[in-house]
Structure formats: C-alpha cells, structure tokens
Write a protein that holds these residues in place. Structure first.
Motif, PDB file in Angstrom:
ATOM      1  N   TYR A   1       0.829  -1.208   0.000  1.00 30.47           N
ATOM      2  CA  TYR A   1       0.000   0.000   0.000  1.00 30.47           C
ATOM      3  C   TYR A   1       0.865   1.262   0.000  1.00 30.47           C
ATOM      4  O   TYR A   1       0.557   2.243  -0.676  1.00 30.47           O
TER       5      TYR A   1
ATOM      6  N   THR B   1       4.563   1.260  -6.258  1.00 28.30           N
ATOM      7  CA  THR B   1       3.974   0.281  -7.189  1.00 28.30           C
ATOM      8  C   THR B   1       2.630  -0.255  -6.693  1.00 28.30           C
ATOM      9  O   THR B   1       2.181  -1.299  -7.145  1.00 28.30           O
ATOM     10  N   ARG B   2       1.979   0.466  -5.767  1.00 29.27           N
ATOM     11  CA  ARG B   2       0.736  -0.049  -5.181  1.00 29.27           C
ATOM     12  C   ARG B   2      -0.358  -0.328  -6.203  1.00 29.27           C
ATOM     13  O   ARG B   2      -1.160  -1.231  -6.011  1.00 29.27           O
ATOM     14  N   LEU B   3      -0.402   0.439  -7.305  1.00 27.10           N
ATOM     15  CA  LEU B   3      -1.450   0.195  -8.311  1.00 27.10           C
ATOM     16  C   LEU B   3      -1.316  -1.164  -8.970  1.00 27.10           C
ATOM     17  O   LEU B   3      -2.302  -1.734  -9.425  1.00 27.10           O
ATOM     18  N   SER B   4      -0.120  -1.715  -9.011  1.00 31.76           N
ATOM     19  CA  SER B   4       0.049  -3.052  -9.578  1.00 31.76           C
ATOM     20  C   SER B   4       0.070  -4.133  -8.486  1.00 31.76           C
ATOM     21  O   SER B   4      -0.308  -5.274  -8.748  1.00 31.76           O
TER      22      SER B   4
ATOM     23  N   PRO C   1      -3.963  -4.787  -6.114  1.00 33.14           N
ATOM     24  CA  PRO C   1      -5.045  -5.564  -6.735  1.00 33.14           C
ATOM     25  C   PRO C   1      -4.800  -7.073  -6.743  1.00 33.14           C
ATOM     26  O   PRO C   1      -5.756  -7.850  -6.758  1.00 33.14           O
TER      27      PRO C   1
ATOM     28  N   SER D   1     -10.763  -6.201  -7.413  1.00 32.97           N
ATOM     29  CA  SER D   1      -9.449  -5.629  -7.671  1.00 32.97           C
ATOM     30  C   SER D   1      -9.558  -4.331  -8.461  1.00 32.97           C
ATOM     31  O   SER D   1      -8.767  -3.404  -8.251  1.00 32.97           O
TER      32      SER D   1
ATOM     33  N   VAL E   1      -8.108  -0.365  -7.503  1.00 35.23           N
ATOM     34  CA  VAL E   1      -7.427   0.567  -8.399  1.00 35.23           C
ATOM     35  C   VAL E   1      -8.150   1.907  -8.400  1.00 35.23           C
ATOM     36  O   VAL E   1      -7.524   2.969  -8.283  1.00 35.23           O
ATOM     37  N   THR E   2      -9.477   1.883  -8.513  1.00 37.71           N
ATOM     38  CA  THR E   2     -10.267   3.112  -8.496  1.00 37.71           C
ATOM     39  C   THR E   2     -10.010   3.905  -7.219  1.00 37.71           C
ATOM     40  O   THR E   2      -9.863   5.127  -7.253  1.00 37.71           O
TER      41      THR E   2
ATOM     42  N   VAL F   1      -7.290   3.804  -5.066  1.00 36.13           N
ATOM     43  CA  VAL F   1      -5.942   4.299  -4.778  1.00 36.13           C
ATOM     44  C   VAL F   1      -5.289   5.084  -5.910  1.00 36.13           C
ATOM     45  O   VAL F   1      -4.292   5.760  -5.670  1.00 36.13           O
ATOM     46  N   GLN F   2      -5.852   5.055  -7.118  1.00 38.61           N
ATOM     47  CA  GLN F   2      -5.155   5.691  -8.243  1.00 38.61           C
ATOM     48  C   GLN F   2      -4.966   7.196  -8.080  1.00 38.61           C
ATOM     49  O   GLN F   2      -3.966   7.740  -8.548  1.00 38.61           O
ATOM     50  N   ASN F   3      -5.866   7.874  -7.412  1.00 40.34           N
ATOM     51  CA  ASN F   3      -5.719   9.317  -7.213  1.00 40.34           C
ATOM     52  C   ASN F   3      -5.357   9.691  -5.777  1.00 40.34           C
ATOM     53  O   ASN F   3      -5.377  10.855  -5.409  1.00 40.34           O
TER      54      ASN F   3
END
Length: 153
Positions: free
Chosen positions: A28, A32-35, A38, A57, A61-62, A64-66
C-alpha cells in the motif's frame, strides 16, 4: 460439524496474519501499489473505505489511483481463524495510523499531512487456485474476500 481449532491452527493463523499485514501495508505504501494491491483481491472481493463501497481488484485501483502517497504505522492486529475450512479463513483486525501526502513531520499545517487513526478489518479466504502448503507449518496462500477501513480519529 467442523473440527475444533487446535493451538497449531491458531499459531499458523497468527503467523499468516503477521505476514499478510506486512505484505499488505508495504504494498500500500509502495510507489507500485497500483500493480501490487489488486493482486491481493479477487473480482468478487468487497471493499468499504470509510463508508464508500468498492468492488474487487478494479475497485482497489479506483480507490488508490488518485490517492496521495501513504505511510502506515501499525499499532496492533488481532487474528481470529474461522473454523470450517482447512486452512481456516482468517478475520484480521488492524489498528494504526496513516499519513496521506508527502508530509511526515508533525509540524505540517496541511491536514492531508497529519496522521489519521484507522481500524481495518479483513476477511482472508484460502486461495483454492494457489498450490497447497507441502510442509507442516507452511503458510497457505490467501486472498482478501472483504476489507473494511474506517478512520476513527
């Protein structure tokens, strides 16, 4: 009727919970948390972040992406193995604090940079697609079936 949990079941579950919390919060807080995050969920996983629901998953992404960078400090966790499966599903409750943003000092006046206390509850389910443990005491592979985080401070 399921077999009662043994001391060995509880010890293995506690080790699995310790390993999981380290892996989860390291991922978290990673660039590289976006990969990475999930991979710990499945499409059917339910996630509730401070009252807002997300699914699977893709929902992670939705979420944490922003989100700005994070730094989690875990104060404690508790693990409860749930009888009925072998290995048992795990209910894990984590308490700690998190800083969102670049500020890691207490001198920052930006609310985003201040630590927030949280409680997070996970239901981990054995991953039937993962290879079974081959040695006594080896940890099973789990995925997050349900995840609920709430800020408490």
């Amino acid at each position: 009727m399921s077999a009662p949990l043994t001391a060995a079941d509880i010890e293995i579950a506690t080790r699995a919970a310790d390993s999981f919390t380290r892996i989860y919060y390291t991922a978290y807080d990673s660039p590289t948390r976006l990969s990475e995050l999930p991979k710990l969920y499945r499409p059917t996983s339910a996630l509730t972040w401070n009252g807002t629901p997300f699914q699977g998953s893709g929902g992670v992404v939705t979420l944490v992406q922003n989100m700005p960078p994070t730094k989690h400090e875990i104060q404690s966790f508790d693990c409860h193995p749930i009888p009925g499966t072998s290995p048992p599903s795990l209910l894990i409750i984590v308490s700690g604090s998190v800083v969102h943003g670049q500020g890691t000092t207490s001198h920052s006046k930006n609310k985003e940079d201040q630590p927030r206390v949280f409680s997070q509850t996970f239901m981990l389910v054995p991953d039937a697609a993962a290879p079974a443990p081959t040695k006594a005491g080896e940890l099973a592979k789990y995925y997050i079936s349900a995840d609920a985080l709430r800020f408490v401070g």
